[in-house]
Write an enzyme that holds these catalytic residues in place. Structure first.
Site, short mmCIF file in Angstrom:
data_model
loop_
_atom_site.label_atom_id
_atom_site.label_comp_id
_atom_site.label_asym_id
_atom_site.label_seq_id
_atom_site.Cartn_x
_atom_site.Cartn_y
_atom_site.Cartn_z
N ILE A 1 -7.53 7.38 -0.18
CA ILE A 1 -7.24 6.58 -0.64
C ILE A 1 -8.24 5.51 0.48
O ILE A 1 -8.12 6.35 1.80
CB ILE A 1 -5.66 5.53 -0.56
CG1 ILE A 1 -5.39 3.98 -0.78
CG2 ILE A 1 -5.29 6.41 0.46
CD1 ILE A 1 -4.76 3.52 -0.75
N SER A 2 -9.17 4.54 -0.11
CA SER A 2 -10.29 4.58 1.20
C SER A 2 -9.39 3.28 2.56
O SER A 2 -8.22 2.64 1.75
CB SER A 2 -11.11 3.10 0.35
OG SER A 2 -11.60 3.56 -0.57
N LYS A 3 -9.89 3.65 3.18
CA LYS A 3 -9.09 1.95 4.10
C LYS A 3 -8.56 0.97 3.81
O LYS A 3 -9.68 -0.03 3.11
CB LYS A 3 -9.82 2.20 5.83
CG LYS A 3 -10.68 3.99 5.91
CD LYS A 3 -11.65 3.64 7.27
CE LYS A 3 -12.17 3.03 8.26
NZ LYS A 3 -12.80 3.57 9.43
N PRO A 4 -7.66 0.41 4.90
CA PRO A 4 -8.28 -1.09 4.47
C PRO A 4 -9.36 -1.76 4.83
O PRO A 4 -9.73 -2.56 3.60
CB PRO A 4 -6.93 -1.04 5.18
CG PRO A 4 -5.81 -0.34 5.47
CD PRO A 4 -6.58 0.75 4.81
N ARG B 1 0.90 -0.82 -0.01
CA ARG B 1 -0.14 0.15 -0.35
C ARG B 1 0.65 1.37 -0.04
O ARG B 1 0.92 2.24 -0.38
CB ARG B 1 -0.65 -0.37 1.24
CG ARG B 1 -2.15 0.98 1.03
CD ARG B 1 -3.29 1.22 2.26
NE ARG B 1 -4.66 1.61 1.85
CZ ARG B 1 -4.81 2.37 3.11
NH1 ARG B 1 -3.76 3.30 3.81
NH2 ARG B 1 -5.94 3.31 2.96
#
Length: 252
Positions: free
Chosen positions: A93-96, A67
């Site tokens: 960027i979205s949360k994992p 990431r």
């Protein structure tokens, strides 16, 4: 972009039988799934499993993608925190945990019983490209659309050294989908609209799933929605609250 090879409809094996992934393919994670040379990523995977992620294929996909490559250098040390991070042009960027949840839900639709993988997937809102590359590990092909030219060009540079051959980057209006790649085993979106665009439903294969945030209340309150296309019609499930950038039309 190379033309997609001819193959059976997504999610159908040689027999043409459709198998729901969550019933037939989702193996629970084993201890070996957490062996990782990047300690922060290993910690992230353990946290996701502790939070309830039970799909080992999704965990392996998250463990195969660094990431840190998809965030600004100044934010690299925070790459494996479970938080959204800015990527420019007002996008994040979205949360994992959100990526993991949505990809796992997508795998509940059509998969090839021989491989356990999804067929063709349409990824709406490429952003930094992280979700597209995660999807590349659980799907045969990924068509990833971005409407912002600046992000689209930046992702091309990010992905070039990674040589991810089954991800096709498309500059276009995600609300219109991408008919040339249809039908799709799954459609996943990283932006929230008032409703799921009709084009997505039209381009979804029977047995496939749409996983997307939707403004379910009409006042900006978003929830994760899963739509499944059956031979009898559509089924809808409204899940937990989420927060995504707005879904917009056009190219900028």
């Amino acid at each position: 972009m190379s033309a997609p090879p001819r193959r059976p409809p997504p999610g159908q094996g040689r027999s043409g039988r459709i198998v729901p992934a969550l019933q037939a393919q989702a193996r629970a994670p084993a201890e070996g799934d957490f062996n990782d040379p990047i300690p922060a990523r290993a910690h992230m995977l353990r946290q996701l499993a502790a939070q309830g992620l039970r799909d080992a294929q999704v965990l392996r996909a998250l463990g195969a993608v660094d990431r840190r490559r998809f965030v600004e250098a100044a934010l690299a040390r925070r790459a494996y925190e479970d938080t959204a991070l800015p990527i420019g042009l007002g996008q994040t960027i979205s949360k994992p945990s959100v990526v993991a949840r949505m990809v796992a839900l997508l795998r509940g639709g059509l998969t090839d019983p021989a491989t356990g993988k999804l067929g063709r997937v349409l990824d709406i809102g490429t952003g930094c490209g992280y979700q597209a590359v995660v999807l590349s590990h659980v799907a045969d092909e990924v068509y990833s659309m971005e409407r912002l030219r600046g992000l689209h060009e930046k992702v091309r540079e990010t992905l070039r050294p990674l040589r991810v051959s089954n991800v096709h980057l498309i500059l276009g209006d995600g609300m219109e989908g991408f008919p040339s790649g249809a039908p799709y085993a799954g459609i996943i979106a990283a932006a929230s609209g008032a409703a799921v665009p009709p084009a997505w439903v039209e381009q979804l294969a029977v047995g496939g799933r749409i996983v997307a945030p939707v403004d379910v209340r009409g006042d900006g309150g978003q929830a994760l929605v899963v739509i499944e296309k059956t031979r009898q019609g559509l089924t809808h499930a409204v899940l937990e609250p989420v927060h995504f950038v707005p879904l917009k039309s056009g190219i900028s």
